[in-house]
Write a protein that holds these residues in place. Structure first.
Motif, mmCIF file in Angstrom:
data_model
loop_
_atom_site.group_PDB
_atom_site.id
_atom_site.type_symbol
_atom_site.label_atom_id
_atom_site.label_comp_id
_atom_site.label_asym_id
_atom_site.label_seq_id
_atom_site.Cartn_x
_atom_site.Cartn_y
_atom_site.Cartn_z
ATOM 1 N N LEU A 1 -11.204 2.738 -2.999
ATOM 2 C CA LEU A 1 -12.157 3.186 -3.997
ATOM 3 C C LEU A 1 -13.240 4.068 -3.325
ATOM 4 O O LEU A 1 -13.842 4.981 -3.768
ATOM 5 C CB LEU A 1 -12.838 1.887 -4.472
ATOM 6 N N ILE A 2 -13.500 3.412 -2.156
ATOM 7 C CA ILE A 2 -14.465 4.207 -1.256
ATOM 8 C C ILE A 2 -14.155 5.815 -0.955
ATOM 9 O O ILE A 2 -14.897 6.561 -1.268
ATOM 10 C CB ILE A 2 -14.901 3.432 0.031
ATOM 11 N N ILE A 3 -12.633 5.663 -0.599
ATOM 12 C CA ILE A 3 -12.240 7.140 -0.241
ATOM 13 C C ILE A 3 -12.173 7.995 -1.473
ATOM 14 O O ILE A 3 -12.459 9.228 -1.452
ATOM 15 C CB ILE A 3 -10.817 7.153 0.382
ATOM 16 N N ILE A 4 -11.839 7.474 -2.440
ATOM 17 C CA ILE A 4 -11.738 8.228 -3.873
ATOM 18 C C ILE A 4 -13.160 8.875 -4.427
ATOM 19 O O ILE A 4 -13.398 9.955 -4.546
ATOM 20 C CB ILE A 4 -11.234 7.414 -4.921
ATOM 21 N N PHE A 5 -14.173 7.848 -4.012
ATOM 22 C CA PHE A 5 -15.551 7.986 -4.591
ATOM 23 C C PHE A 5 -16.097 9.368 -3.638
ATOM 24 O O PHE A 5 -16.641 10.143 -4.261
ATOM 25 C CB PHE A 5 -16.507 6.869 -4.458
ATOM 26 N N ILE B 1 -8.131 12.321 -2.185
ATOM 27 C CA ILE B 1 -8.200 11.598 -3.299
ATOM 28 C C ILE B 1 -6.782 11.009 -3.844
ATOM 29 O O ILE B 1 -6.664 10.023 -4.304
ATOM 30 C CB ILE B 1 -8.947 12.679 -4.527
ATOM 31 N N ILE B 2 -5.846 12.047 -3.736
ATOM 32 C CA ILE B 2 -4.395 11.584 -3.940
ATOM 33 C C ILE B 2 -4.302 10.283 -2.983
ATOM 34 O O ILE B 2 -3.558 9.161 -3.473
ATOM 35 C CB ILE B 2 -3.625 12.715 -3.929
ATOM 36 N N SER B 3 -4.542 10.413 -1.958
ATOM 37 C CA SER B 3 -3.939 9.372 -0.851
ATOM 38 C C SER B 3 -4.865 8.012 -1.216
ATOM 39 O O SER B 3 -4.417 6.966 -1.119
ATOM 40 C CB SER B 3 -4.183 9.545 0.626
ATOM 41 N N PHE C 1 -2.932 4.628 -2.312
ATOM 42 C CA PHE C 1 -3.571 3.139 -1.580
ATOM 43 C C PHE C 1 -4.053 2.193 -2.759
ATOM 44 O O PHE C 1 -3.737 1.192 -2.710
ATOM 45 C CB PHE C 1 -4.490 3.296 -0.664
ATOM 46 N N LEU C 2 -4.789 2.593 -3.709
ATOM 47 C CA LEU C 2 -5.149 1.874 -4.683
ATOM 48 C C LEU C 2 -4.016 1.335 -5.762
ATOM 49 O O LEU C 2 -3.955 0.060 -5.925
ATOM 50 C CB LEU C 2 -5.990 2.466 -5.620
ATOM 51 N N MET C 3 -3.073 2.189 -5.909
ATOM 52 C CA MET C 3 -2.061 1.708 -6.710
ATOM 53 C C MET C 3 -0.960 0.695 -5.821
ATOM 54 O O MET C 3 -0.275 -0.257 -6.204
ATOM 55 C CB MET C 3 -0.968 3.025 -7.064
ATOM 56 N N LEU C 4 -0.907 0.943 -4.443
ATOM 57 C CA LEU C 4 -0.263 -0.031 -3.630
ATOM 58 C C LEU C 4 -1.135 -1.642 -3.650
ATOM 59 O O LEU C 4 -0.167 -2.548 -3.649
ATOM 60 C CB LEU C 4 -0.182 0.537 -2.062
#
Length: 86
Positions: free
Chosen positions: A9-13, A51-53, A57-60
């Motif tokens: 979530l931090i990486i996506i944000f 963002i994709i990674s 990782f969130l889905m994992l």
């Protein structure tokens, strides 16, 4: 799994925020230099990859939590899946 999910979530944000900020800054400036356009597109591509990674990782983390699996990282940098017995 909570660490992988919160890190994702931090990486996506931050990647989404950097993507938006780079686009706004590039639109403000009128740049005719080819290298700066290439640099801009490389930055935006890297942000999209992050963002994709982060989403993967969130889905994992979600799938592993729902199925009862836990990722255990050993000190030899090898990992294995362990069935969460609790």
């Amino acid at each position: 799994m909570i660490w992988i999910g919160s890190g994702a979530l931090i990486i996506i944000f931050f990647s989404f925020r950097a993507y938006i900020n780079n686009r706004k800054e590039f639109q403000k400036k009128i740049i005719r230099d080819q290298y700066s356009r290439l640099y801009f597109h490389l930055l935006q591509g890297a942000n999209i990859v992050f963002i994709i990674s982060g989403l993967l990782f969130l889905m994992l983390a979600i799938v592993s939590h729902v199925n009862g699996f836990e990722l255990i990282f050993s000190s030899e940098y090898s990992y294995y899946l362990k069935l969460n017995s609790s």
